[in-house]
Motif scaffolding. Structure first.
Motif, PDB file in Angstrom:
ATOM      1  N   THR A 165       0.835  -1.204   0.000  1.00  0.00           N
ATOM      2  CA  THR A 165       0.000   0.000   0.000  1.00  0.00           C
ATOM      3  C   THR A 165       0.868   1.251   0.000  1.00  0.00           C
ATOM      4  OG1 THR A 165      -1.717  -1.195   1.228  1.00  0.00           O
ATOM      5  CG2 THR A 165      -1.879   1.206   1.176  1.00  0.00           C
ATOM      6  N   LYS A 166       1.922   1.233   0.792  1.00  0.00           N
ATOM      7  CA  LYS A 166       2.851   2.365   0.847  1.00  0.00           C
ATOM      8  C   LYS A 166       3.480   2.622  -0.517  1.00  0.00           C
ATOM      9  CE  LYS A 166       6.849   1.652   2.696  1.00  0.00           C
ATOM     10  NZ  LYS A 166       7.916   1.386   3.704  1.00  0.00           N
ATOM     11  N   GLU A 167       3.924   1.549  -1.172  1.00  0.00           N
ATOM     12  CA  GLU A 167       4.577   1.726  -2.475  1.00  0.00           C
ATOM     13  C   GLU A 167       3.583   2.162  -3.549  1.00  0.00           C
ATOM     14  OE1 GLU A 167       7.789   1.903  -2.791  1.00  0.00           O
ATOM     15  OE2 GLU A 167       7.837   1.487  -0.631  1.00  0.00           O
ATOM     16  N   THR A 168       2.352   1.734  -3.436  1.00  0.00           N
ATOM     17  CA  THR A 168       1.312   2.186  -4.361  1.00  0.00           C
ATOM     18  C   THR A 168       1.057   3.677  -4.182  1.00  0.00           C
ATOM     19  OG1 THR A 168       0.241   0.013  -4.385  1.00  0.00           O
ATOM     20  CG2 THR A 168      -1.107   1.901  -5.046  1.00  0.00           C
ATOM     21  N   LEU A 169       0.984   4.116  -2.936  1.00  0.00           N
ATOM     22  CA  LEU A 169       0.732   5.525  -2.658  1.00  0.00           C
ATOM     23  C   LEU A 169       1.931   6.403  -3.005  1.00  0.00           C
ATOM     24  CD1 LEU A 169      -1.161   5.169   0.735  1.00  0.00           C
ATOM     25  CD2 LEU A 169      -2.145   5.726  -1.485  1.00  0.00           C
ATOM     26  N   ARG A 170       3.132   5.839  -2.922  1.00  0.00           N
ATOM     27  CA  ARG A 170       4.330   6.608  -3.255  1.00  0.00           C
ATOM     28  C   ARG A 170       4.262   7.103  -4.704  1.00  0.00           C
ATOM     29  NH1 ARG A 170       9.427   6.277  -0.967  1.00  0.00           N
ATOM     30  NH2 ARG A 170       8.956   4.235  -0.024  1.00  0.00           N
ATOM     31  N   LYS A 171       3.673   6.296  -5.585  1.00  0.00           N
ATOM     32  CA  LYS A 171       3.606   6.618  -7.011  1.00  0.00           C
ATOM     33  C   LYS A 171       2.654   7.781  -7.309  1.00  0.00           C
ATOM     34  CE  LYS A 171       4.368   1.737  -8.068  1.00  0.00           C
ATOM     35  NZ  LYS A 171       3.724   0.493  -8.585  1.00  0.00           N
ATOM     36  N   ILE A 172       1.726   8.047  -6.407  1.00  0.00           N
ATOM     37  CA  ILE A 172       0.699   9.057  -6.696  1.00  0.00           C
ATOM     38  C   ILE A 172       0.695  10.205  -5.694  1.00  0.00           C
ATOM     39  CG2 ILE A 172      -0.797   7.373  -7.862  1.00  0.00           C
ATOM     40  CD1 ILE A 172      -2.509   7.325  -5.308  1.00  0.00           C
ATOM     41  N   THR A 173       1.633  10.200  -4.756  1.00  0.00           N
ATOM     42  CA  THR A 173       1.681  11.225  -3.722  1.00  0.00           C
ATOM     43  C   THR A 173       2.858  12.160  -3.969  1.00  0.00           C
ATOM     44  OG1 THR A 173       0.740   9.653  -2.126  1.00  0.00           O
ATOM     45  CG2 THR A 173       1.768  11.641  -1.229  1.00  0.00           C
ATOM     46  N   ALA A 174       2.624  13.450  -3.834  1.00  0.00           N
ATOM     47  CA  ALA A 174       3.706  14.425  -3.987  1.00  0.00           C
ATOM     48  C   ALA A 174       4.810  14.130  -2.981  1.00  0.00           C
ATOM     49  CB  ALA A 174       3.165  15.833  -3.788  1.00  0.00           C
ATOM     50  N   ALA A 175       6.057  14.281  -3.423  1.00  0.00           N
ATOM     51  CA  ALA A 175       7.216  13.916  -2.599  1.00  0.00           C
ATOM     52  C   ALA A 175       7.206  14.614  -1.245  1.00  0.00           C
ATOM     53  CB  ALA A 175       8.504  14.232  -3.353  1.00  0.00           C
ATOM     54  N   GLU A 176       6.826  15.885  -1.221  1.00  0.00           N
ATOM     55  CA  GLU A 176       6.854  16.629   0.032  1.00  0.00           C
ATOM     56  C   GLU A 176       5.770  16.178   1.011  1.00  0.00           C
ATOM     57  OE1 GLU A 176       4.396  19.086  -2.894  1.00  0.00           O
ATOM     58  OE2 GLU A 176       6.234  17.873  -2.920  1.00  0.00           O
ATOM     59  N   LYS A 177       4.732  15.506   0.496  1.00  0.00           N
ATOM     60  CA  LYS A 177       3.646  15.028   1.345  1.00  0.00           C
ATOM     61  C   LYS A 177       3.801  13.552   1.726  1.00  0.00           C
ATOM     62  CE  LYS A 177       0.182  18.284  -0.398  1.00  0.00           C
ATOM     63  NZ  LYS A 177      -1.143  18.436  -1.036  1.00  0.00           N
ATOM     64  N   PHE A 178       4.738  12.864   1.067  1.00  0.00           N
ATOM     65  CA  PHE A 178       4.825  11.424   1.273  1.00  0.00           C
ATOM     66  C   PHE A 178       5.284  11.022   2.676  1.00  0.00           C
ATOM     67  CE2 PHE A 178       6.764   7.186   0.917  1.00  0.00           C
ATOM     68  CZ  PHE A 178       5.635   6.489   0.516  1.00  0.00           C
ATOM     69  N   PRO A 179       6.185  11.760   3.364  1.00  0.00           N
ATOM     70  CA  PRO A 179       6.584  11.328   4.712  1.00  0.00           C
ATOM     71  C   PRO A 179       5.407  11.111   5.655  1.00  0.00           C
ATOM     72  CG  PRO A 179       8.098  12.992   3.927  1.00  0.00           C
ATOM     73  CD  PRO A 179       6.988  12.913   2.899  1.00  0.00           C
ATOM     74  N   ALA A 180       4.394  11.947   5.584  1.00  0.00           N
ATOM     75  CA  ALA A 180       3.220  11.774   6.442  1.00  0.00           C
ATOM     76  C   ALA A 180       2.461  10.505   6.059  1.00  0.00           C
ATOM     77  CB  ALA A 180       2.306  12.988   6.340  1.00  0.00           C
ATOM     78  N   THR A 181       2.371  10.259   4.746  1.00  0.00           N
ATOM     79  CA  THR A 181       1.711   9.045   4.269  1.00  0.00           C
ATOM     80  C   THR A 181       2.478   7.810   4.720  1.00  0.00           C
ATOM     81  OG1 THR A 181       0.805  10.191   2.346  1.00  0.00           O
ATOM     82  CG2 THR A 181       0.988   7.801   2.200  1.00  0.00           C
ATOM     83  N   GLU A 182       3.802   7.865   4.593  1.00  0.00           N
ATOM     84  CA  GLU A 182       4.641   6.732   4.990  1.00  0.00           C
ATOM     85  C   GLU A 182       4.496   6.445   6.483  1.00  0.00           C
ATOM     86  OE1 GLU A 182       9.131   5.193   4.014  1.00  0.00           O
ATOM     87  OE2 GLU A 182       8.835   7.338   4.384  1.00  0.00           O
ATOM     88  N   ALA A 183       4.458   7.495   7.283  1.00  0.00           N
ATOM     89  CA  ALA A 183       4.305   7.315   8.726  1.00  0.00           C
ATOM     90  C   ALA A 183       2.966   6.660   9.062  1.00  0.00           C
ATOM     91  CB  ALA A 183       4.434   8.662   9.440  1.00  0.00           C
ATOM     92  N   LYS A 184       1.942   7.035   8.316  1.00  0.00           N
ATOM     93  CA  LYS A 184       0.622   6.443   8.538  1.00  0.00           C
ATOM     94  C   LYS A 184       0.631   4.960   8.199  1.00  0.00           C
ATOM     95  CE  LYS A 184      -4.246   7.560   7.767  1.00  0.00           C
ATOM     96  NZ  LYS A 184      -5.187   8.418   7.029  1.00  0.00           N
ATOM     97  N   MET A 185       1.274   4.587   7.075  1.00  0.00           N
ATOM     98  CA  MET A 185       1.366   3.181   6.694  1.00  0.00           C
ATOM     99  C   MET A 185       2.141   2.385   7.741  1.00  0.00           C
ATOM    100  SD  MET A 185      -0.398   3.096   3.941  1.00  0.00           S
ATOM    101  CE  MET A 185      -1.309   4.499   4.616  1.00  0.00           C
ATOM    102  N   GLU A 186       3.186   2.990   8.282  1.00  0.00           N
ATOM    103  CA  GLU A 186       3.977   2.313   9.304  1.00  0.00           C
ATOM    104  C   GLU A 186       3.176   2.118  10.583  1.00  0.00           C
ATOM    105  OE1 GLU A 186       7.570   4.547   9.701  1.00  0.00           O
ATOM    106  OE2 GLU A 186       8.373   3.845   7.767  1.00  0.00           O
TER     107      GLU A 186
END
Length: 199
Positions: free
Chosen positions: A66-87
């Protein structure tokens, strides 16, 4: 843990801080899920819900993909928050995937054509009730959980990874684990604005 029906409903809240410490045995977990799936209502007793319980490495694999799927569609500056949520989800004990088997819905549409347009809605209603039962049951057993919806972004990879039937439609993901925090306070709208009693 013992609690009455109303207290269990009230206690069911979103808990995001979870750990992989066991709360109950896997055997008891299976009993709880079996009981929920068996007794959840469904239109025409269609029993169209399907559930996959992911534990251990399989649970972590779900949130990695799920994290890698979201990485492809999430702006780089916003991805750390997304990654933290997946973790935070990955830190839990497991994830319950909830599906509806569309082949069952299609069969009902063929056999009861006058209700054809309604069966997809009935299916979602049945799934919603199952989701609530499972979430409340997990809470009753001492778990914390949240209901997530990363479908349809991850649907194809989930089916491929766990070799699931193509007719299974993913509707929800429920990561759960030992709660590490209490849920936040939740405001409630006045019930007089939401409920009418007519005599």
């Amino acid at each position: 843990m013992t609690t009455d029906f109303y207290s269990a409903i009230e206690a069911r809240r979103s808990v995001y801080q979870i750990s992989n410490e066991p709360v109950i045995s896997d055997e008891r977990l299976q009993e709880v899920i079996h009981h929920a799936v068996k007794n959840a209502p469904s239109a025409f007793n269609s029993q169209s819900s399907r559930v996959v319980v992911l534990l251990g490495e399989n649970h972590q694999k779900l949130w990695n993909l799920t994290k890698e799927t979201l990485r492809k569609i999430t702006a780089a500056e916003k991805f750390p928050a997304t990654e933290a949520k997946m973790e935070s989800f990955s830190n839990g004990y497991g994830t319950i995937l909830i599906f509806e088997d569309e082949s069952v819905i299609e069969s009902l549409q063929e056999n009861f054509p006058s209700y054809k347009d309604h069966f997809p809605l009935f299916s979602y209603q049945s799934s919603g009730m199952l989701q609530h039962i499972v979430w409340t049951a997990l809470t009753h057993e001492g778990f914390g959980a949240t209901l997530q919806h990363y479908n349809p972004l991850i649907d194809d990879e989930v089916k491929q990874t766990w070799n699931l039937p193509s007719s299974w439609k993913l509707l929800a993901q429920l990561p759960f684990g030992k709660p590490g925090s209490l849920p936040q306070e939740k405001p409630f709208q006045p019930l007089d604005d939401r409920v009418m009693f007519v005599k």
